[in-house]
Design a protein around this motif. Structure first.
Motif, mmCIF file in Angstrom:
data_model
loop_
_atom_site.group_PDB
_atom_site.id
_atom_site.type_symbol
_atom_site.label_atom_id
_atom_site.label_comp_id
_atom_site.label_asym_id
_atom_site.label_seq_id
_atom_site.Cartn_x
_atom_site.Cartn_y
_atom_site.Cartn_z
ATOM 1 N N GLU A 213 0.818 -1.213 0.000
ATOM 2 C CA GLU A 213 0.000 0.000 0.000
ATOM 3 C C GLU A 213 0.851 1.263 0.000
ATOM 4 O O GLU A 213 0.446 2.294 -0.536
ATOM 5 C CB GLU A 213 -0.936 -0.013 1.212
ATOM 6 N N LYS A 214 2.040 1.172 0.568
ATOM 7 C CA LYS A 214 2.906 2.349 0.652
ATOM 8 C C LYS A 214 3.652 2.633 -0.647
ATOM 9 O O LYS A 214 3.803 3.800 -1.037
ATOM 10 C CB LYS A 214 3.908 2.183 1.788
ATOM 11 N N ILE A 215 4.102 1.583 -1.344
ATOM 12 C CA ILE A 215 5.037 1.830 -2.441
ATOM 13 C C ILE A 215 4.585 1.378 -3.827
ATOM 14 O O ILE A 215 5.120 1.856 -4.825
ATOM 15 C CB ILE A 215 6.415 1.189 -2.147
ATOM 16 N N CYS A 216 3.630 0.467 -3.920
ATOM 17 C CA CYS A 216 3.345 -0.159 -5.217
ATOM 18 C C CYS A 216 2.345 0.629 -6.065
ATOM 19 O O CYS A 216 1.374 1.181 -5.556
ATOM 20 C CB CYS A 216 2.827 -1.580 -5.029
ATOM 21 N N ASP A 217 2.603 0.645 -7.356
ATOM 22 C CA ASP A 217 1.672 1.225 -8.326
ATOM 23 C C ASP A 217 0.691 0.169 -8.818
ATOM 24 O O ASP A 217 -0.502 0.436 -8.955
ATOM 25 C CB ASP A 217 2.445 1.789 -9.525
ATOM 26 N N ARG A 218 1.217 -1.022 -9.100
ATOM 27 C CA ARG A 218 0.359 -2.136 -9.517
ATOM 28 C C ARG A 218 0.728 -3.368 -8.718
ATOM 29 O O ARG A 218 1.842 -3.500 -8.223
ATOM 30 C CB ARG A 218 0.505 -2.409 -11.017
ATOM 31 N N VAL A 219 -0.250 -4.297 -8.635
ATOM 32 C CA VAL A 219 -0.080 -5.468 -7.781
ATOM 33 C C VAL A 219 -0.578 -6.714 -8.487
ATOM 34 O O VAL A 219 -1.641 -6.703 -9.114
ATOM 35 C CB VAL A 219 -0.872 -5.311 -6.459
ATOM 36 N N GLY A 220 0.199 -7.776 -8.371
ATOM 37 C CA GLY A 220 -0.253 -9.089 -8.809
ATOM 38 C C GLY A 220 -0.387 -9.971 -7.583
ATOM 39 O O GLY A 220 0.571 -10.127 -6.822
ATOM 40 N N ILE A 221 -1.575 -10.510 -7.364
ATOM 41 C CA ILE A 221 -1.795 -11.402 -6.225
ATOM 42 C C ILE A 221 -1.597 -12.834 -6.713
ATOM 43 O O ILE A 221 -2.304 -13.311 -7.610
ATOM 44 C CB ILE A 221 -3.200 -11.214 -5.631
ATOM 45 N N ILE A 222 -0.611 -13.500 -6.126
ATOM 46 C CA ILE A 222 -0.239 -14.848 -6.554
ATOM 47 C C ILE A 222 -0.581 -15.854 -5.460
ATOM 48 O O ILE A 222 -0.229 -15.662 -4.286
ATOM 49 C CB ILE A 222 1.255 -14.905 -6.946
ATOM 50 N N ILE A 223 -1.303 -16.899 -5.841
ATOM 51 C CA ILE A 223 -1.747 -17.932 -4.904
ATOM 52 C C ILE A 223 -1.521 -19.297 -5.548
ATOM 53 O O ILE A 223 -1.972 -19.544 -6.680
ATOM 54 C CB ILE A 223 -3.244 -17.755 -4.543
ATOM 55 N N ASN A 224 -0.799 -20.157 -4.836
ATOM 56 C CA ASN A 224 -0.497 -21.505 -5.339
ATOM 57 C C ASN A 224 0.100 -21.468 -6.749
ATOM 58 O O ASN A 224 -0.249 -22.280 -7.615
ATOM 59 C CB ASN A 224 -1.753 -22.381 -5.325
ATOM 60 N N GLY A 225 0.997 -20.500 -6.967
ATOM 61 C CA GLY A 225 1.704 -20.418 -8.231
ATOM 62 C C GLY A 225 0.956 -19.770 -9.367
ATOM 63 O O GLY A 225 1.494 -19.619 -10.459
ATOM 64 N N LYS A 226 -0.309 -19.402 -9.141
ATOM 65 C CA LYS A 226 -1.131 -18.799 -10.188
ATOM 66 C C LYS A 226 -1.358 -17.318 -9.910
ATOM 67 O O LYS A 226 -1.442 -16.907 -8.754
ATOM 68 C CB LYS A 226 -2.481 -19.501 -10.278
ATOM 69 N N MET A 227 -1.490 -16.542 -10.967
ATOM 70 C CA MET A 227 -1.817 -15.131 -10.829
ATOM 71 C C MET A 227 -3.330 -15.020 -10.692
ATOM 72 O O MET A 227 -4.070 -15.208 -11.653
ATOM 73 C CB MET A 227 -1.331 -14.333 -12.036
ATOM 74 N N ALA A 228 -3.789 -14.717 -9.478
ATOM 75 C CA ALA A 228 -5.227 -14.637 -9.221
ATOM 76 C C ALA A 228 -5.799 -13.323 -9.725
ATOM 77 O O ALA A 228 -6.872 -13.285 -10.334
ATOM 78 C CB ALA A 228 -5.499 -14.800 -7.727
ATOM 79 N N VAL A 229 -5.089 -12.226 -9.467
ATOM 80 C CA VAL A 229 -5.532 -10.890 -9.871
ATOM 81 C C VAL A 229 -4.296 -10.051 -10.167
ATOM 82 O O VAL A 229 -3.281 -10.161 -9.475
ATOM 83 C CB VAL A 229 -6.358 -10.197 -8.762
ATOM 84 N N CYS A 230 -4.385 -9.212 -11.184
ATOM 85 C CA CYS A 230 -3.302 -8.269 -11.486
ATOM 86 C C CYS A 230 -3.940 -6.950 -11.907
ATOM 87 O O CYS A 230 -4.655 -6.897 -12.911
ATOM 88 C CB CYS A 230 -2.409 -8.818 -12.592
ATOM 89 N N ASP A 231 -3.705 -5.904 -11.117
ATOM 90 C CA ASP A 231 -4.380 -4.636 -11.381
ATOM 91 C C ASP A 231 -3.615 -3.510 -10.691
ATOM 92 O O ASP A 231 -2.657 -3.752 -9.954
ATOM 93 C CB ASP A 231 -5.817 -4.692 -10.863
ATOM 94 N N THR A 232 -4.062 -2.289 -10.926
ATOM 95 C CA THR A 232 -3.473 -1.160 -10.213
ATOM 96 C C THR A 232 -3.873 -1.237 -8.742
ATOM 97 O O THR A 232 -4.960 -1.756 -8.400
ATOM 98 C CB THR A 232 -3.951 0.173 -10.790
ATOM 99 N N LEU A 233 -3.024 -0.735 -7.893
ATOM 100 C CA LEU A 233 -3.350 -0.713 -6.462
ATOM 101 C C LEU A 233 -4.616 0.107 -6.238
ATOM 102 O O LEU A 233 -5.484 -0.276 -5.443
ATOM 103 C CB LEU A 233 -2.184 -0.114 -5.672
ATOM 104 N N LYS A 234 -4.735 1.208 -6.949
ATOM 105 C CA LYS A 234 -5.897 2.083 -6.790
ATOM 106 C C LYS A 234 -7.190 1.339 -7.089
ATOM 107 O O LYS A 234 -8.192 1.488 -6.372
ATOM 108 C CB LYS A 234 -5.759 3.299 -7.713
ATOM 109 N N SER A 235 -7.188 0.521 -8.135
ATOM 110 C CA SER A 235 -8.393 -0.235 -8.490
ATOM 111 C C SER A 235 -8.702 -1.313 -7.462
ATOM 112 O O SER A 235 -9.862 -1.548 -7.118
ATOM 113 C CB SER A 235 -8.238 -0.875 -9.874
ATOM 114 N N LEU A 236 -7.662 -1.972 -6.966
ATOM 115 C CA LEU A 236 -7.867 -3.063 -6.016
ATOM 116 C C LEU A 236 -8.450 -2.573 -4.695
ATOM 117 O O LEU A 236 -9.240 -3.270 -4.056
ATOM 118 C CB LEU A 236 -6.550 -3.792 -5.757
ATOM 119 N N VAL A 237 -8.046 -1.387 -4.264
ATOM 120 C CA VAL A 237 -8.473 -0.897 -2.941
ATOM 121 C C VAL A 237 -9.508 0.220 -3.075
ATOM 122 O O VAL A 237 -9.616 1.082 -2.220
ATOM 123 C CB VAL A 237 -7.267 -0.418 -2.106
#
Length: 258
Positions: A213-237
């Motif tokens: 939340e402090k430093i990232c512009d975009r985030v990929g959430i990875i679970i069990n080796g798979k990319m579950a979600v990839c989006d801008t931090l602003k969109s995710l929160v």
């Protein structure tokens, strides 16, 4: 702002020893650490890979840094292929992970000079960069102290300085604040933001929501080796905290209610 890192369909499996099977309480002889993973990172941004321990974050970064080979898939970093041009990739990136240790016998001063020579940096430029980085991170006072005698925080700062000896434009950090005290962690996170302001691209892996939340512009959430979600931090929160977003996604992916 163009795409500078593109990963497509990365996959990696590891064979488990009998001891590892016992520790992980599984009869499976093979584990899929990274499973058809794809994402992009743009120039001048901080991209965060967020996930729990064992999600595949470190394996992904090690593949991108050409330390290990993917079973399948491809990635290009600033136009260079991790499969066919690993030497060029290594010249373009700085890579820092807690799993890669500095040799205890040597000093930060010696190691900086050693890696500067590996990157073919002339002596005058190397000396100037060392002076600047050592002063910024307080390594100058410990320049001639053997790594074995440095504190955990100072080892991390020395490792960081040495990983960017060649002033790379793409920097890959695996858990950059892991195990650090709050003061050292702030120095590192502030520096990552400073690097972004210089136009550099930073890829970080972490399980710490506040860091993302402090430093990232975009985030990929990875679970069990798979990319579950990839989006801008602003969109995710947009309507709830990142922690809540993560656990909602995690529950959907693994079928558990947390």
């Amino acid at each position: 702002m163009g795409v500078i890192l593109q990963a497509e369909g990365l996959s990696k499996t590891f064979r488990l020893s009998a001891k590892q099977q016992k520790l992980q309480k599984t009869k499976e002889k093979v584990i899929k650490a990274v499973d058809d993973l794809s994402f992009e990172a743009n120039e001048g941004e901080i991209f965060g890979l967020l996930g729990p321990n064992g999600a595949g974050k470190t394996t992904t970064l090690r593949i991108l840094a050409t330390l290990i080979k993917a079973d399948s898939g491809e990635a290009t970093i600033d136009g260079a292929s991790i499969r066919t041009q690993p030497e060029i990739v290594r010249s373009k990136i700085g890579f820092l992970t807690s799993e890669l240790k500095l040799e205890d016998f040597f000093t930060p001063n010696y190691l900086f000079d050693f890696f500067a020579k590996l990157h073919h940096i002339d002596a005058a430029k190397s000396s100037q960069r060392k002076e600047e980085l050592f002063k910024k991170f307080g390594v100058d006072e410990f320049a001639e102290v053997k790594v074995s005698n440095l504190s955990t925080g100072m080892k991390q700062k020395a490792s960081l300085v040495i990983s960017i000896v060649h002033d790379p434009n793409i920097i890959i950090f695996d858990e950059p604040t892991n195990g650090l005290d709050v003061l050292t962690a702030k120095v590192v996170t502030d520096f990552l933001i400073e690097l972004r302001e210089q136009g550099k691209t930073i890829i970080v892996s972490t399980h710490i929501f506040s860091l993302v939340e402090k430093i990232c512009d975009r985030v990929g959430i990875i679970i069990n080796g798979k990319m579950a979600v990839c989006d801008t931090l602003k969109s995710l929160v947009s309507d709830k905290p990142l922690e809540d977003v993560f656990f909602d996604i995690y529950s959907q992916e693994v079928g558990d209610t947390l």
